[in-house]
Design a protein around this motif. Structure first.
Motif, short mmCIF file in Angstrom:
data_model
loop_
_atom_site.label_atom_id
_atom_site.label_comp_id
_atom_site.label_asym_id
_atom_site.label_seq_id
_atom_site.Cartn_x
_atom_site.Cartn_y
_atom_site.Cartn_z
N ILE A 555 0.84 -1.20 0.00
CA ILE A 555 0.00 0.00 0.00
C ILE A 555 0.87 1.24 0.00
CG2 ILE A 555 -0.17 0.04 2.51
CD1 ILE A 555 -2.96 1.17 2.24
N SER A 556 0.38 2.30 -0.63
CA SER A 556 1.02 3.61 -0.59
C SER A 556 0.02 4.60 -0.02
CB SER A 556 1.46 4.06 -1.99
OG SER A 556 2.45 3.20 -2.51
N GLN A 557 0.33 5.16 1.13
CA GLN A 557 -0.56 6.13 1.75
C GLN A 557 -0.29 7.51 1.14
OE1 GLN A 557 0.37 5.76 5.93
NE2 GLN A 557 -1.08 4.10 6.24
N PHE A 563 -5.37 6.33 -0.59
CA PHE A 563 -4.25 5.40 -0.70
C PHE A 563 -4.31 4.67 -2.03
CE2 PHE A 563 -7.82 3.42 1.40
CZ PHE A 563 -7.93 2.17 0.81
N GLU A 564 -3.20 4.07 -2.40
CA GLU A 564 -3.13 3.28 -3.63
C GLU A 564 -2.70 1.85 -3.30
OE1 GLU A 564 -0.57 5.17 -6.42
OE2 GLU A 564 -1.90 6.87 -6.77
N VAL A 565 -3.32 0.90 -3.99
CA VAL A 565 -3.01 -0.52 -3.82
C VAL A 565 -2.63 -1.09 -5.18
CG1 VAL A 565 -3.85 -2.76 -3.04
CG2 VAL A 565 -4.66 -0.68 -1.92
N PRO A 566 -1.51 -1.80 -5.29
CA PRO A 566 -1.13 -2.37 -6.58
C PRO A 566 -2.15 -3.38 -7.09
CG PRO A 566 0.71 -2.41 -5.04
CD PRO A 566 -0.51 -2.05 -4.24
N VAL A 567 -2.33 -3.41 -8.40
CA VAL A 567 -3.23 -4.39 -9.03
C VAL A 567 -2.48 -5.70 -9.19
CG1 VAL A 567 -4.54 -4.96 -11.10
CG2 VAL A 567 -4.56 -2.62 -10.21
N HIS A 568 -3.04 -6.77 -8.64
CA HIS A 568 -2.42 -8.09 -8.75
C HIS A 568 -2.81 -8.76 -10.07
CE1 HIS A 568 -0.65 -11.79 -7.20
NE2 HIS A 568 -1.71 -12.44 -7.64
N VAL A 569 -4.09 -8.73 -10.39
CA VAL A 569 -4.61 -9.30 -11.64
C VAL A 569 -5.76 -8.40 -12.09
CG1 VAL A 569 -5.81 -11.25 -12.73
CG2 VAL A 569 -3.98 -11.68 -11.10
N ALA A 570 -5.87 -8.20 -13.40
CA ALA A 570 -7.01 -7.48 -13.97
C ALA A 570 -7.67 -8.36 -15.02
CB ALA A 570 -6.57 -6.15 -14.59
N GLY A 571 -8.95 -8.17 -15.20
CA GLY A 571 -9.66 -8.99 -16.18
C GLY A 571 -10.82 -8.24 -16.79
N THR A 572 -11.40 -8.84 -17.81
CA THR A 572 -12.56 -8.26 -18.47
C THR A 572 -13.69 -9.28 -18.51
OG1 THR A 572 -11.75 -8.98 -20.65
CG2 THR A 572 -11.15 -6.76 -19.92
N ALA A 630 -2.05 0.32 -10.43
CA ALA A 630 -2.63 0.40 -9.09
C ALA A 630 -4.01 1.04 -9.18
CB ALA A 630 -1.73 1.22 -8.17
N VAL A 631 -4.78 0.87 -8.12
CA VAL A 631 -6.05 1.58 -8.00
C VAL A 631 -5.96 2.52 -6.81
CG1 VAL A 631 -7.42 -0.23 -9.07
CG2 VAL A 631 -7.09 -0.24 -6.60
N ARG A 632 -6.59 3.67 -6.96
CA ARG A 632 -6.59 4.66 -5.88
C ARG A 632 -7.97 4.65 -5.23
NH1 ARG A 632 -4.37 10.52 -7.22
NH2 ARG A 632 -2.50 9.18 -7.43
N LEU A 633 -7.97 4.49 -3.92
CA LEU A 633 -9.20 4.40 -3.16
C LEU A 633 -9.23 5.44 -2.06
CD1 LEU A 633 -9.30 0.51 -2.74
CD2 LEU A 633 -10.97 1.83 -4.05
N ASN A 634 -10.43 5.83 -1.69
CA ASN A 634 -10.65 6.63 -0.50
C ASN A 634 -11.21 5.73 0.59
OD1 ASN A 634 -9.89 9.26 -1.45
ND2 ASN A 634 -11.77 9.28 -2.66
N SER A 635 -10.80 5.95 1.81
CA SER A 635 -11.34 5.17 2.92
C SER A 635 -12.86 5.27 2.92
CB SER A 635 -10.78 5.67 4.25
OG SER A 635 -9.38 5.57 4.27
#
Length: 717
Positions: A555-557, A563-572, A630-635
């Motif tokens: 995680i990157s605060q 914060f941002e969390v790295p994407v492990h796998v993405a799909g469609t 990565a994806v950026r999320l808000n708490s």
């Protein structure tokens, strides 16, 4: 405003919006008996209930009284419409923004002007800035289909505008720890990317006296630990004089401290590396590190390993740095255990947290993900409810509860031989004894080969679990498939605790004593569940619950809420326009899955969210190249207070002929976790996608791979 009359029209409307909890049941009964109520009676019946149900009832009745007045013999929708015309200040038959504010704030004082603009935008179909008074009243009281399938008016649409008043409160978040007052030394975060740490470390360690550096952890160990980027990752600090003005560097710092949170059988703070450039600074520098670790880490002890080093005077002899050991003991560190790494012996010292003001109070432990789900299923409940549905929202939990009912049925079912007449029972006993003797003597195969199979007629009064109507509702069918899978495998879904007994109120009371469950569902109205269950007078009940806490693997605060969390796998998925993102957690095999829904109009109703997201995940194809790193999320907190509904088709859930009710509550809190001032920056290879609401967050557990479905699904609106 002592007393007011409630017409059948208003009473029916109130009952149509009840999302039943303990107070909701009581209010329904109150509205169903006397036609004259006091506002105090109504508020007393609602009591301390939380959530939309009680608030909706109180808001409807209170708005009626406020707008019409307590002197009216009977309050009806018609009288309210007539009263609304008085708010048309200029008599033009329409309401402008100013007039709308006056009306809405009379009902809901907490509304602010931006929220009023949202209401006006929703009602102003012609986009001319005004609405007819009759249109406003029709919008306010006319039924509309809500996400839960119940009748919902425009008045209920106002409830989300004041979440602090009408929605369950968010999970309490502790305040940021107060940094300890620097005395002789202070700690300053390195604040660099991980890739730059090795060069900085090697430059710095050249300045450290050999007798100190030889007993400290080496770069190899630090490099290995840098791989963990979550809340248990390393934090690196320069040690600097408290009155220094310039930022420290590898060439000017007085020392280096590297620590992390460790979670094994117990949690503790591991001081992985500690060195200073002058032995005279050791005690005060270590004291500063101790203060910072106890400020930010939710631990009771700090552990630090002193490594045996080769004696400079006697070759081949290894010994401990007694001067360092003496300083540590002076600071309260005590011997804990011996350890060994790559043939080198070490002595682990530990320091217990003291009482304030010697040490700061232990901060609250904040998991990155806290999930709490609860369902109470009741059979044979006597109370009819206006809120009805085909199944609960959390289908994995529903499947577990259904399977527990089946298990209870099987345990209470009579033995097959007890259904036979005397002659058949005697034949059954002889055959059973013969099979046992043949098995013990080794003649079973020969005996079975001599038998001729016969066809038994199907006993029609044995109910089938599989309803022919099951596939007509995707949610019910999926819950039933979960239950059948569990029953066939004689196993349980991971993390879920479920039990079915005759005494449902006691089952719920005892289940709610679980500390982690009680803390996670604070503010959801679960305190009234046992009373609510008892009021239903069920024959038996099943209580399923799940409490799960997870940390992000990395995680990157960015700030206190982003914060941002790295994407492990993405799909469609061919039926969904947005990519789907799998985010790794600290638990191997458990992933948080993000399914974006922003910009879409076909957002599923709450009862269908689980099934819809399951279908999307089952149809997903992994992408070779990640569209975002990565994806950026808000708490956020996504919480649902206790609500109870009647199941419209029990046969679709494998329990034909039963009267079924389900009470459900949930809480999902997601954040960056604890404050980590010494966290290193991660290198950004690619760009991050900001996840906008609405989106679904699923928890995928590897132990459910065979079922091919998530453990939980939450729509974050």
């Amino acid at each position: 405003m002592e007393k007011f009359h409630v017409s059948a029209e208003i009473r029916q409307y109130c009952e149509s919006v009840v999302l039943t909890n303990a107070a909701g049941i009581e209010v329904s009964r109150l509205l169903g008996s006397p036609s004259v109520l006091t506002l105090g009676d109504l508020r007393g019946a609602i009591g301390a209930a939380t959530g939309r149900a009680a608030d909706a009832i109180q808001l409807v009745c209170y708005a009626s009284v406020v707008l019409v007045g307590p002197d009216s013999e009977t309050i009806t929708v018609a009288t309210i419409k007539a009263q609304f015309r008085e708010f048309d200040q200029n008599g033009d038959g329409t309401m402008n923004r100013v007039e709308l504010i006056d009306v809405l704030k009379l009902i809901m004082e907490s509304l602010n002007e931006p929220e009023v603009d949202r209401v006006l935008c929703d009602m102003d179909r012609k986009s001319n800035g005004v609405i007819k008074c009759s249109e406003f009243v029709d919008w306010l009281f006319s039924p509309d289909e809500s996400s839960c399938g119940a009748s919902q008016s425009g008045l209920l649409k106002l409830l989300p505008l004041s979440p602090k008043t009408f929605l369950p409160p968010a999970r309490p978040k502790p305040e940021r720890p107060i940094e300890p007052v620097a005395r002789v030394f202070k700690l300053v975060p390195l604040g660099v990317e991980k890739g730059a740490v090795q060069d900085i470390f090697e430059e710095y360690i050249q300045r450290v006296p050999r007798r100190i550096a030889s007993g400290a952890e080496k770069w190899k160990t630090i490099r290995s630990a840098l791989a963990d980027g979550g809340p248990m990752g390393l934090e690196l600090f320069w040690i600097q004089h408290a009155d220094a003005a310039s930022p420290p560097t590898a060439s000017t710092a007085e020392g280096l401290a590297v620590f992390r949170l460790k979670k094994l059988s117990t949690s503790y703070g591991q001081l992985l590396h500690f060195t200073v450039v002058d032995m005279d600074h050791y005690q005060h520098a270590m004291d500063a590190v101790r203060a910072v670790m106890f400020t930010y880490l939710p631990v009771k002890v700090i552990r630090f390993t002193l490594w045996y080093a080769e004696d400079q005077e006697e070759e081949g002899k290894y010994q401990l740095n007694k001067e360092v050991e003496a300083v540590l003991k002076k600071l309260g560190f005590r011997w804990f255990q011996l350890t060994n790494s790559c043939g080198v012996r070490g002595q682990v010292m530990q320091r217990h947290r003291g009482e304030p003001p010697d040490d700061p109070e232990k901060p609250l432990e904040i998991p990155c993900i806290e999930l709490c789900l609860g369902q109470v299923w009741l059979r044979g409940g006597a109370l009819e409810l206006s809120l009805r549905g085909s199944c609960a929202q959390s289908l994995a939990l529903a499947g577990s509860c259904l399977q527990s009912f089946w298990g209870k049925n099987a345990a209470e079912a009579p033995r097959p031989e007890s259904l036979l007449d005397a002659h058949s029972a005697a034949a059954w006993a002889v055959a059973k004894e013969g099979v046992a003797q043949a098995f013990l003597s080794g003649e079973l195969d020969g005996m079975l080969s001599s038998l001729k199979p016969v066809k038994f007629e199907l006993i029609d009064d044995l109910p089938s679990r599989i309803s022919t109507k099951g596939e007509s509702n995707r949610a019910a069918a999926l819950a039933l498939s979960f239950a059948n899978s569990l029953d066939a495998s004689r196993s349980a879904l991971p993390e879920i605790v479920c039990q079915a007994v005759a005494d449902a109120p006691t089952l719920v009371s005892k289940g709610l004593t679980q500390e982690s469950l009680r803390e996670a569902c604070t503010g959801l109205g679960v305190e009234g569940l046992p009373e609510s269950v008892a009021a239903m007078q069920p024959r038996d009940g099943s209580f399923g619950r799940l409490v799960l806490t997870l940390e992000w693997s990395s995680i990157s605060q960015l700030d206190e809420s982003t914060f941002e969390v790295p994407v492990h796998v993405a799909g469609t998925c061919p039926t969904h326009p947005h990519p789907i993102f799998y985010l790794a957690t600290s638990e191997a095999g458990i992933f948080a899955v993000i399914i974006p829904w922003n910009g879409m109009t076909n957002i599923p109703k709450s009862e269908q969210v689980f099934a819809t997201c399951t279908d999307i995940l089952r149809a997903m194809t992994p992408m070779e190249d990640l569209p975002f790193s990565a994806v950026r999320l808000n708490s956020f907190d996504a919480r649902q207070a206790v609500e109870t509904k009647e199941i419209i088709d029990s046969a679709a859930l494998g329990l034909p002929g039963e009267t079924l009710h389900v009470s459900e509550f949930s809480s999902l809190s997601v954040s960056s976790g604890r404050v980590m001032p010494g966290q290193l920056r991660s290198r950004k290879d690619g760009c991050a996608l900001t996840i906008a609401r609405p989106f679904a967050m699923c928890i995928w557990h590897a132990e459910m791979d065979e079922i091919n479905a998530p453990l939980s699904v939450t729509m974050v609106a």
